[in-house]
Enzyme design. Structure first.
Site, PDB file in Angstrom:
ATOM      1  N   TYR A 203       0.814  -1.211   0.000  1.00 11.17           N
ATOM      2  CA  TYR A 203       0.000   0.000   0.000  1.00 11.17           C
ATOM      3  C   TYR A 203       0.851   1.267   0.000  1.00 11.17           C
ATOM      4  O   TYR A 203       0.617   2.172  -0.795  1.00 11.17           O
ATOM      5  CB  TYR A 203      -0.966  -0.007   1.185  1.00 11.17           C
ATOM      6  CG  TYR A 203      -2.284  -0.708   0.896  1.00 11.17           C
ATOM      7  CD1 TYR A 203      -2.374  -1.699  -0.075  1.00 11.17           C
ATOM      8  CD2 TYR A 203      -3.429  -0.389   1.612  1.00 11.17           C
ATOM      9  CE1 TYR A 203      -3.567  -2.352  -0.333  1.00 11.17           C
ATOM     10  CE2 TYR A 203      -4.638  -1.042   1.355  1.00 11.17           C
ATOM     11  CZ  TYR A 203      -4.701  -2.017   0.389  1.00 11.17           C
ATOM     12  OH  TYR A 203      -5.898  -2.650   0.130  1.00 11.17           O
ATOM     13  N   GLU A 210       1.870   6.300  -6.943  1.00 10.81           N
ATOM     14  CA  GLU A 210       0.764   7.000  -7.613  1.00 10.81           C
ATOM     15  C   GLU A 210       0.932   8.512  -7.467  1.00 10.81           C
ATOM     16  O   GLU A 210       0.798   9.272  -8.437  1.00 10.81           O
ATOM     17  CB  GLU A 210      -0.566   6.571  -7.003  1.00 10.81           C
ATOM     18  CG  GLU A 210      -0.945   5.138  -7.285  1.00 10.81           C
ATOM     19  CD  GLU A 210      -2.139   4.697  -6.453  1.00 10.81           C
ATOM     20  OE1 GLU A 210      -2.861   5.568  -5.924  1.00 10.81           O
ATOM     21  OE2 GLU A 210      -2.366   3.477  -6.312  1.00 10.81           O
TER      22      GLU A 210
END
Length: 281
Positions: A203, A210
């Site tokens: 994560y 991102e």
């Protein structure tokens, strides 16, 4: 953004029809296979091989059916980046190869397939919250089609590689877990552990990559240069700013789910069966 869990229908509830169940099994199995292929294509680049995806030749004819307004929006943009992003890329390039040329023609269709998850919620196939599903799916699609495809300089970015690998390594166990659960053939303990444990590492890597991919498409801001930013630049900067709190929300949720599914906490040992496994899932 990192992917949340959607809940599987409980055996205590009516559940989906047989046809819907078969469809969901096929959807999850196909998605798991697609993401596994993305991993294969990326690792081939790490091994120094030039892997090409046959998916490009299959999906290319479909582009003629895309409305002109959308294709104009996806027109490649001129290179625009900032000192921070170019410096980061400089240090990572020797260790992380660019994988866009090998992976994107598969990544695009596989990630776009996830848009069906919104339809699954709307049709009541899965009892997931609609707002969360829309946010998760749309954020990925924005990155794939609104950022990576429109800004060619991201194609050689090492954080593009870390982003898609984090996505793929998360999605393969997730979709495989759901496919086996829906099939009722039993989920191996090791797959359950991977599904609810690897997020600790994947994560942060995924969400961080991102944010960095999007950040690399924002012009320089130092020395008052932010005053020349366009409205799109401000929107992207705002999205980068909410990535950290968004990650914490998803991270906290997955830690709660891990305690429920793996039975960690409240005096239980790791791997012990929760009092209500179906409720946990």
């Amino acid at each position: 953004m990192p992917r949340n869990d959607h809940k599987l229908p409980s055996s205590r509830s009516r559940g989906p029809s047989l046809a819907v169940r078969f469809y969901l099994i096929a959807f999850n199995a196909l998605s798991a296979a697609g993401w596994a292929y993305v991993i294969y294509l990326a690792l081939a680049v790490f091994r120094g091989q030039r892997a090409t995806s046959s998916a490009y030749n299959f999906f290319k004819p479909l582009a003629s059916y895309v409305p002109t307004s959308i294709t104009e929006f996806l027109t490649p943009q001129p290179k625009t980046t900032n000192y921070f992003s170019t410096t980061l890329a400089y240090f990572l390039d020797p260790y992380i190869p660019a994988t866009y040329e090998s992976t994107f023609s598969t990544l695009g269709p596989v990630q776009s397939l996830a848009a069906l998850e919104i339809l699954h919620v709307l049709l009541g196939f899965v009892p997931s919250p609609l707002p969360t599903t829309v946010i998760q799916v749309s954020s990925r699609l924005i990155l794939v089609w609104g950022i990576v495809e429109r800004f060619p300089h991201t194609h050689s970015s090492p954080v593009y590689t870390t982003m898609i690998l984090a996505w793929a390594l998360t999605e393969v166990p997730r979709y495989a877990y759901y496919a086996l659960s829906l099939a009722g053939c039993g989920v191996p303990a090791w797959l359950t552990w991977i599904r609810y444990s690897t997020f600790y590492v994947l994560y942060p890597i995924g969400a961080g990559s991102e944010a960095l991919v999007m950040l690399s498409t924002i012009p320089e801001w130092s020395g008052g240069k932010w005053e020349a930013w366009s409205a799109e630049d401000w929107v992207k900067a705002g999205l980068v700013a909410i990535w950290v709190p968004g990650l914490w929300v998803m991270y906290s949720h997955m830690m709660r789910m891990r305690r429920k599914v793996l039975g960690v906490g409240k005096g239980q040992k790791l791997g012990s069966k929760p009092k209500d496994r179906l409720k946990a899932e």
